[in-house]
Scaffold this active site. Structure first.
Site, PDB file in Angstrom:
ATOM      1  CB  CYS A  16     -28.830  32.902  -0.682  1.00 62.07           C
ATOM      2  SG  CYS A  16     -27.251  33.212  -1.468  1.00 62.07           S
ATOM      3  CB  CYS A  90     -31.019  30.549   3.911  1.00 68.30           C
ATOM      4  SG  CYS A  90     -31.857  31.634   5.057  1.00 68.30           S
ATOM      5  CB  CYS A  94     -32.289  32.287   8.128  1.00 71.83           C
ATOM      6  SG  CYS A  94     -31.719  32.137   6.437  1.00 71.83           S
TER       7      CYS A  94
END
Length: 147
Positions: A16, A90, A94
């Site tokens: 996250c 995220c 990512c």
């Protein structure tokens, strides 16, 4: 000489943004419920300075202590080393690698929330972790809630 034929244990990475709440709770649950049968990692694209104290409190209610954890920066190596990558808001930061199993868990962010708002997030994460363990073929260990 006999060859070690034990299967490698699965590895899971939770990601996250701040690695301070959702991903830390998920990692705490998987560590406790996986009982050493799953390799657990967590990281954030922009790690916070510390774990969300309300997330810590919510987990302690179930007997899981994540107080000693610290937010860690997400690295491509962590993604490469993981069989399953679970993101929690995220976004596009990512890293994605071919051949990995990816899931995106839509969860409310516990940042700035009181314990009453964090408990349902925690419980949702626990249910998802139990489902993940089932998919990985790992029998969950029992939790011993705090007295």
């Amino acid at each position: 000489m006999t060859e070690n034929t034990a299967p490698a244990k699965p590895s899971v990475l939770f990601v996250c943004v701040h690695n301070a709440g959702r991903s830390q709770m998920a990692a705490g649950f998987l560590t406790a419920l996986g009982a050493g049968n799953v390799e657990v990692r967590s990281a954030g694209s922009e790690p916070a300075d510390q774990i969300n104290p309300t997330a810590v409190e919510a987990m302690l209610e179930l007997g899981i202590d994540i107080r000693t954890e610290t937010p860690k920066v997400l690295t491509p190596d962590a993604v490469k080393a993981s069989d399953v990558v679970i993101t929690m808001g995220c976004g596009d930061v990512c890293p994605i690698f071919p051949g990995k199993r990816y899931e995106d868990w839509k969860l409310d962010d516990p940042a700035g929330q009181g314990i009453e708002a964090v408990r349902p997030i925690r419980d949702d994460i626990q249910a998802r972790i139990l489902n993940l363990l089932d998919e990985l073929g790992v029998t969950p260990a029992p939790l011993t809630p705090a007295a």
